[in-house]
Design a protein around this motif. Structure first.
Motif, PDB file in Angstrom:
ATOM      1  N   UNK A  98       0.742  -1.209   0.114  1.00 48.76           N
ATOM      2  CA  UNK A  98      -0.028   0.072  -0.081  1.00 48.76           C
ATOM      3  C   UNK A  98       0.637   1.390   0.020  1.00 48.76           C
ATOM      4  N   UNK A  99       1.958   1.036   0.557  1.00 47.73           N
ATOM      5  CA  UNK A  99       2.982   2.284   0.541  1.00 47.73           C
ATOM      6  C   UNK A  99       4.371   1.507   0.388  1.00 47.73           C
ATOM      7  N   UNK A 122       1.210  11.215  -1.982  1.00 46.67           N
ATOM      8  CA  UNK A 122       1.940  11.479  -0.858  1.00 46.67           C
ATOM      9  C   UNK A 122       1.593  10.063   0.143  1.00 46.67           C
ATOM     10  N   UNK A 123       0.410   9.986   0.130  1.00 41.04           N
ATOM     11  CA  UNK A 123       0.020   8.803   1.149  1.00 41.04           C
ATOM     12  C   UNK A 123       0.687   7.468   0.687  1.00 41.04           C
ATOM     13  N   UNK A 169       4.953  11.368   2.475  1.00 42.50           N
ATOM     14  CA  UNK A 169       3.857  11.480   3.191  1.00 42.50           C
ATOM     15  C   UNK A 169       4.153  10.885   4.624  1.00 42.50           C
ATOM     16  N   UNK A 170       5.285  10.409   4.915  1.00 49.34           N
ATOM     17  CA  UNK A 170       5.686   9.523   6.098  1.00 49.34           C
ATOM     18  C   UNK A 170       6.902   9.566   6.128  1.00 49.34           C
ATOM     19  N   UNK A 198       6.317  17.987   9.727  1.00 46.22           N
ATOM     20  CA  UNK A 198       4.975  17.915  10.169  1.00 46.22           C
ATOM     21  C   UNK A 198       4.491  16.712   9.805  1.00 46.22           C
ATOM     22  N   UNK A 199       5.233  15.788   9.135  1.00 46.06           N
ATOM     23  CA  UNK A 199       4.762  14.307   8.522  1.00 46.06           C
ATOM     24  C   UNK A 199       4.763  13.520   9.834  1.00 46.06           C
ATOM     25  N   UNK A 200       3.828  12.452   9.424  1.00 48.57           N
ATOM     26  CA  UNK A 200       3.845  11.331  10.727  1.00 48.57           C
ATOM     27  C   UNK A 200       5.114  10.865  10.667  1.00 48.57           C
ATOM     28  N   UNK A 222       4.309   9.086  15.828  1.00 48.72           N
ATOM     29  CA  UNK A 222       2.762   8.899  15.432  1.00 48.72           C
ATOM     30  C   UNK A 222       2.921   7.441  15.256  1.00 48.72           C
TER      31      UNK A 222
ATOM     32  N   UNK B  11      -4.258   2.099  -6.769  1.00 47.08           N
ATOM     33  CA  UNK B  11      -3.544   0.854  -6.393  1.00 47.08           C
ATOM     34  C   UNK B  11      -4.775   0.155  -5.630  1.00 47.08           C
ATOM     35  N   UNK B  14      -5.031  -4.421  -2.726  1.00 46.14           N
ATOM     36  CA  UNK B  14      -5.481  -4.671  -1.758  1.00 46.14           C
ATOM     37  C   UNK B  14      -7.024  -5.036  -1.564  1.00 46.14           C
ATOM     38  N   UNK B 114      -2.410  17.678  10.567  1.00 42.40           N
ATOM     39  CA  UNK B 114      -1.432  17.491   9.516  1.00 42.40           C
ATOM     40  C   UNK B 114      -2.138  16.512   8.291  1.00 42.40           C
ATOM     41  N   UNK B 116      -1.338  14.280   4.795  1.00 38.74           N
ATOM     42  CA  UNK B 116      -2.369  13.376   4.709  1.00 38.74           C
ATOM     43  C   UNK B 116      -2.761  12.923   6.143  1.00 38.74           C
ATOM     44  N   UNK B 118      -3.222   9.972   8.125  1.00 37.70           N
ATOM     45  CA  UNK B 118      -2.660   8.766   7.683  1.00 37.70           C
ATOM     46  C   UNK B 118      -2.743   7.913   8.862  1.00 37.70           C
ATOM     47  N   UNK B 142      -6.210   7.422   4.591  1.00 37.44           N
ATOM     48  CA  UNK B 142      -5.217   7.950   3.953  1.00 37.44           C
ATOM     49  C   UNK B 142      -5.781   9.370   3.172  1.00 37.44           C
ATOM     50  N   UNK B 183      -8.497  -2.283   4.318  1.00 31.51           N
ATOM     51  CA  UNK B 183      -7.416  -2.247   5.029  1.00 31.51           C
ATOM     52  C   UNK B 183      -7.832  -1.885   6.598  1.00 31.51           C
TER      53      UNK B 183
END
Lengths: 253, 197
Positions: A98-99, A122-123, A169-170, A198-200, A222, B11, B14, B114, B116, B118, B142, B183
């Motif tokens: 997923x990422x 970004x996610x 995004x992270x 400021x990202x997770x 996070x 995508x 999943x 913040x 996204x 997430x 997300x 998910x």
């Protein structure tokens, strides 16, 4: 509001989960598909799989591993290790990630972050940073690449901020000094990075107790990544979440 | 057969894996006939608003998707960006037409949080609903944009991220989720099973 996440991490080499200390002395810790399913049943919020294999054959085997894990998994899956191009990322997403997390290649070619973020969002775009404390300086961490074998002329805190500007995004933030040592996360590193972007941020490297995780959350994390604590069956994800809840951390049950 | 609309920007492995686990056959489609006649249709969504809207227009599917979404007997599932496409427009892509199934437009999250968003968050059905879809649960999000207030006539659930936003809409067999049910653990799988049944 968002729940602090508990993320078991599987380092995979040649179709097997391995675990080392300071990225060295890898030992066998099980089958990735079985472990992934095991951890999601216990309540893991997400799973990270890092490809630590060195050969091309093993990298191709990795895609099969991801496909097999995806068939079982109904929580998010981040995959990293050896991602050198947008096409590499695309292959992992098609296999079921997923990422996708980029590390050494993003340092070598920062434009990769922009390209991944533009194409997949970004996610989907995680930047993994291996940070090594410089004992000669106060609160300075050097970015390490190539599984921690190569030091880069790059400040880890600045690099996290740049990754955000480029569309990440992270951030998956690993303390090279703490990895596998069970001495707790590097909290100063966590504070410095969460102050700069400021990202997770996912804290990684050094967890051996729920107290370590509570500290990481209190210092801006996070999510917390852990491997040994789960692989060695010292604690289940369920145990960890019960203790976190008792400590006042509002995790997903 | 579940027909998943291939916008080319999502995508969806999943989601396919989730349907496989449920032993629900699925197919990826760009075909109007499938969208009109299938028992179940999914409008997935990861990616940019403009890219998804353009893909729908390029494939000539806009009218048939809108028609299906307005027929609440037809089982249609919109996920994440798919839910946002229900709106007239989005702050993400000014000037691009959404499907306009609801009057509302999609806004960016408040600057105090913040993006996204997430991670996992609570999803709570409104007490005013006249159709129960699920119990309160925790779902995986997300997203950087969201629907602020519920459109008239829909059942809905809310989530708190810098203030309440609408995280789910449903009416008859039409279901739109801002989160990713595929998910979202067992809770998400239960919701998918209910929709696909």
């Amino acid at each position: 509001m968002l729940k602090p996440r508990i993320i078991p991490c599987l380092d995979v080499n040649n179709g097997r989960v391995v675990k080392g200390v300071k990225f060295q002395n890898l030992r066998d810790a099980g089958c990735p598909v079985e472990l992934a399913d095991h951890y999601q049943q216990q309540g893991a919020d997400e799973l990270v799989i890092l490809d630590v294999s060195a050969t091309r054959e093993a990298r191709l085997a990795m895609l099969e591993t991801i496909e097999s894990v995806r068939r079982k998994l109904f929580i998010p899956l981040t995959v990293g290790g050896g991602v050198a191009s947008v096409e590499d990322a695309n292959r992992l997403l098609n296999a079921g990630a997923d990422k996708v997390s980029a590390n050494s290649s993003a340092v070598k070619n920062p434009e990769l972050i922009n390209q991944m973020s533009t194409r997949f969002g970004a996610q989907c775009t995680v930047v993994a940073i291996d940070a090594k404390r410089d004992p000669a300086k106060e609160n300075f961490w050097q970015v390490m690449t190539r599984s921690g074998t190569q030091g880069e002329p790059l400040d880890a805190v600045n690099w996290a901020a740049e990754a955000q500007n480029r569309g990440a995004g992270e951030i998956l933030l690993t303390s090279f000094d703490r990895d596998g040592t069970r001495s707790g996360y590097d909290l100063e590193l966590m504070r410095a990075v969460t102050a700069a972007c400021t990202l997770p941020v996912i804290a990684s490297g050094g967890a051996n107790s729920v107290a370590h995780m509570v500290e990481a959350f209190e210092n801006g994390a996070h999510a917390v990544l852990a491997a040994s604590i789960f692989h060695d069956r010292n604690m289940t994800v369920e145990d960890v979440k019960q203790e976190l809840t008792a400590s006042g951390v509002n995790v997903r049950i | 057969m579940i027909q998943i609309i291939n916008t080319g920007v999502a995508n969806i492995r999943s989601l396919q894996a989730a349907f496989d686990r449920m032993q629900q056959p699925w197919n990826l489609t760009e075909n109007i006939d499938d969208i009109v006649s299938a028992s179940h249709v999914v409008l997935p969504g990861v990616g940019a608003y403009a890219a998804a809207a353009e893909a729908i227009d390029r494939l000539g599917l806009r009218e048939s998707i809108v028609q299906r979404l307005n027929d609440h007997d037809a089982a249609t599932l919109c996920i994440c960006l798919g839910m946002q496409l229900l709106g007239k427009a989005s702050a993400e892509s000014p000037g691009v037409d959404g499907l306009g199934v609801i009057e509302e437009t999609i806004e960016r999250f408040d600057t105090t949080v913040q993006v996204p968003q997430l991670g996992w968050n609570n999803v709570v059905p409104s007490p005013t609903n006249n159709q129960t879809m699920f119990e309160p649960g925790e779902a995986y999000f997300a997203n950087s944009f969201r629907l602020n207030s519920p459109p008239a006539g829909w059942n809905y659930a809310t989530t708190d991220y810098g203030g309440q936003f609408v995280s789910c809409l449903w009416q008859g067999n039409t279901l739109a989720c801002q989160f990713h049910p595929e998910l979202s653990g067992k809770w998400g799988q239960t919701l998918l099973e209910k929709w696909a049944a």
